[in-house]
Design an enzyme around this catalytic site. Sequence first.
Site, mmCIF file in Angstrom:
data_model
loop_
_atom_site.group_PDB
_atom_site.id
_atom_site.type_symbol
_atom_site.label_atom_id
_atom_site.label_comp_id
_atom_site.label_asym_id
_atom_site.label_seq_id
_atom_site.Cartn_x
_atom_site.Cartn_y
_atom_site.Cartn_z
ATOM 1 C CB CYS A 128 -1.206 0.298 1.623
ATOM 2 S SG CYS A 128 0.280 -0.797 2.706
ATOM 3 C CG HIS A 241 -0.647 4.229 4.607
ATOM 4 N ND1 HIS A 241 -1.231 3.457 5.951
ATOM 5 C CD2 HIS A 241 -0.525 3.158 4.332
ATOM 6 C CE1 HIS A 241 -1.491 2.381 5.879
ATOM 7 N NE2 HIS A 241 -0.583 2.593 4.602
#
Length: 344
Positions: A128, A241
């Site tokens: 990711c 994130h």
Amino acid sequence: KSYRIAILGATGAVGKELLELLESRNFPLSDLRLLASQRSVGRKLQFKGEDLPVEVVSDRAFNNVDLVLASAGGATSKAWASIAVNAGAVVIDNSSAYRMNPEVPLVIPEVNPQAAANHKGIIANPNCTTILMAVAVWPLHCHQPVKRIVAATYQSASGAGALAMEEVKTQTSAILEGKQPTPSVFPYPLAFNLFPHNSPLNDLGYCEEEMKMVNETRKIFNNQQIKITATCVRVPVLRAHSEAINLEFESPFSAVEAKEILSRSPGVKLVEDWKANYFPMPIEATGRDEVLVGRIRSDISHECGLELWLCGDQIRKGAALNAVQIAELLVEKNLLQPAIAISQ
Ligand code: A2P
């Protein structure tokens, strides 16, 4: 044409997002099989208003399936991917099990869609943190090669799964009630805290997550020369994130030009209001498809350096969305042959 799909790990954080994306993007499917562990047998998940049962993964689960979207961890992928491929399916695997295998393409559709054409049954979805960084850095790298990347990450709980997200919530309310909860999914408390990423460390002192950013980016960019270093940190954010990225180019790269390029790059949304000190935030990246990029500025410490800041939904572009985009790419390029066609 429509396709028969199985989601391996359907009850997980990424699995549920895969279901939502297949529905909202109207993926051409004629059958959908939800697979998980024995623990989930008896559960039902909604798809297009229907309750679909969760089945336990088994040898027979992949019969008459064209595409498997796997997100159930590396060990589960290793156990089942080749069984699925032998049964005639193409597997898009979200785990790290096959990412660095030279036989397996590692694909971000905005960056290296051409790599998918060489698949031999398995295509890997990158890590990711790597996906979010690559989507933002690739358009700049295409304009002028990047020599070195220095990244610092601020990673949400979702990367460790649905139970980890739950742990942050319950930990937060327990601490607000004056209790001292014992962490279970994470090794340390994450609520009101942060800690360096807890993946295993190598002899050089880098954790696995950091090395994924190094090795996967090089594979995706098809460039082993780029120097990359990262410090990955887990923060008490639920599902997006953030990353602070320093880029060094061969020659000066103006911030104005970088903004112009990123404002028209696929999968990127430029978010900057310098007067208001308003830049990407994980709370605003949550639930969005694009990687939000901003605070693009010249590096005052290096004449060929550029600084940027980004936020992206870890479950979406960091995992499920990228996997569904790979599936759409396979459909578009006719690289997803239905099992019926294969067996004829
Ligand atoms: P289950 O819910 O039955 O445990 P997350 O990343 O959010 O933790 O989700 C992990 C997903 O992988 C879940 O759907 C989980 O199913 C599934 N999973 C974990 N281990 C296995 C296994 N051994 N076989 C099949 N599915 C598994």
